[in-house]
Design an enzyme around this catalytic site. Sequence first.
Site, PDB file in Angstrom:
ATOM      1  N   GLU A   1      14.055  -7.890  -0.692  1.00  0.00           N
ATOM      2  CA  GLU A   1      13.875  -7.195   0.579  1.00  0.00           C
ATOM      3  C   GLU A   1      13.777  -5.676   0.391  1.00  0.00           C
ATOM      4  O   GLU A   1      12.965  -5.018   1.034  1.00  0.00           O
ATOM      5  CB  GLU A   1      15.024  -7.528   1.540  1.00  0.00           C
ATOM      6  CG  GLU A   1      14.936  -8.907   2.161  1.00  0.00           C
ATOM      7  CD  GLU A   1      13.818  -9.019   3.179  1.00  0.00           C
ATOM      8  OE1 GLU A   1      13.208  -7.993   3.542  1.00  0.00           O
ATOM      9  OE2 GLU A   1      13.543 -10.153   3.625  1.00  0.00           O
TER      10      GLU A   1
ATOM     11  N   GLU B   1      10.329  -4.977  -0.972  1.00  0.00           N
ATOM     12  CA  GLU B   1       9.282  -5.177   0.021  1.00  0.00           C
ATOM     13  C   GLU B   1       9.248  -4.041   1.035  1.00  0.00           C
ATOM     14  O   GLU B   1       8.172  -3.588   1.439  1.00  0.00           O
ATOM     15  CB  GLU B   1       9.493  -6.515   0.735  1.00  0.00           C
ATOM     16  CG  GLU B   1       9.157  -7.729  -0.110  1.00  0.00           C
ATOM     17  CD  GLU B   1       9.373  -9.038   0.627  1.00  0.00           C
ATOM     18  OE1 GLU B   1       9.077 -10.093   0.046  1.00  0.00           O
ATOM     19  OE2 GLU B   1       9.850  -9.006   1.785  1.00  0.00           O
ATOM     20  N   GLU B   2      10.409  -3.581   1.480  1.00  0.00           N
ATOM     21  CA  GLU B   2      10.450  -2.576   2.537  1.00  0.00           C
ATOM     22  C   GLU B   2      10.224  -1.158   2.023  1.00  0.00           C
ATOM     23  O   GLU B   2       9.662  -0.317   2.732  1.00  0.00           O
ATOM     24  CB  GLU B   2      11.792  -2.645   3.279  1.00  0.00           C
ATOM     25  CG  GLU B   2      11.954  -3.907   4.111  1.00  0.00           C
ATOM     26  CD  GLU B   2      13.135  -3.832   5.066  1.00  0.00           C
ATOM     27  OE1 GLU B   2      13.822  -2.783   5.089  1.00  0.00           O
ATOM     28  OE2 GLU B   2      13.372  -4.814   5.787  1.00  0.00           O
TER      29      GLU B   2
END
Length: 268
Positions: free
Chosen positions: A151, A154-155
């Site tokens: 995460e 990805e962010e």
Amino acid sequence: MSCSSHEFFSGKEDDFGGVIVQFTQSMETNVFASLLRASLAQWKLQGKKGVWLQIPIDSVNLVEAAVKEGFYYHHAEPKYLMLVHWIPGSNNTLPANATHRVGIGAFVLNKEGQVLVVQEKSGKFRGTGIWKFPTGVVEEGEDICDAAVREVKEETGIITEFKEILAFRQSHKAFFQKSDLFFVCMLEPLSFDIKKQELEIEAAEWMPFEEYATQPFVKTHELLKYLVDICLAKKERKYTGFTPVPTTSTFSEEKNFLYLNGRDLSSL
């Protein structure tokens, strides 16, 4: 799924005295209904308990007939619908569908005392100007530690190494009325140049931890105040979380993780 010469559905036995029938071919509704009634009578004679019908998405014509025979919805996946029926007259002991969703929040702290924060383009924080930790949902078959690393990348584009679970929260009546488990994880950054995700993230930056902690929203939000105290204690090396230790279970040889306080355990 196949039919025997005696015109019954066949399936595989589960571990609790039931049977699982997986349909792999289309079937006329009237033929299905007749075979299902005969199969239920046979399974009752055999002392079966729960009957699970896994119906592929292209065979939804069979659902109504199954419901009329006492089956009910258990869960749905992208390619199939699972229906279930409890045969005995005793109390139904079939396990319910999954009750929780698992999420993570990532506390990523660099050596300059800066924390990785983002502003979101959607959700309840959209347009508020609030800076928050990267967050996300653990995918099916994914470990918490791997989800946190994924995460963050990805962010923000930042590559990290998972260190500890610092704390977790359980809440209820969340996504589609399910309960929610949220794990606050500490990660160590291995890269530092931010490349934010354009679709979901409005902004991302390295921010002094004290600046994050003094945001009005953080100071007035009870949960976040606790998390700030935990992260500050960890920043000052006064707090020990839970680190992942690879293990195998009794039922499977596949790797899984036990999260434990390794520091205190090693001192025993």
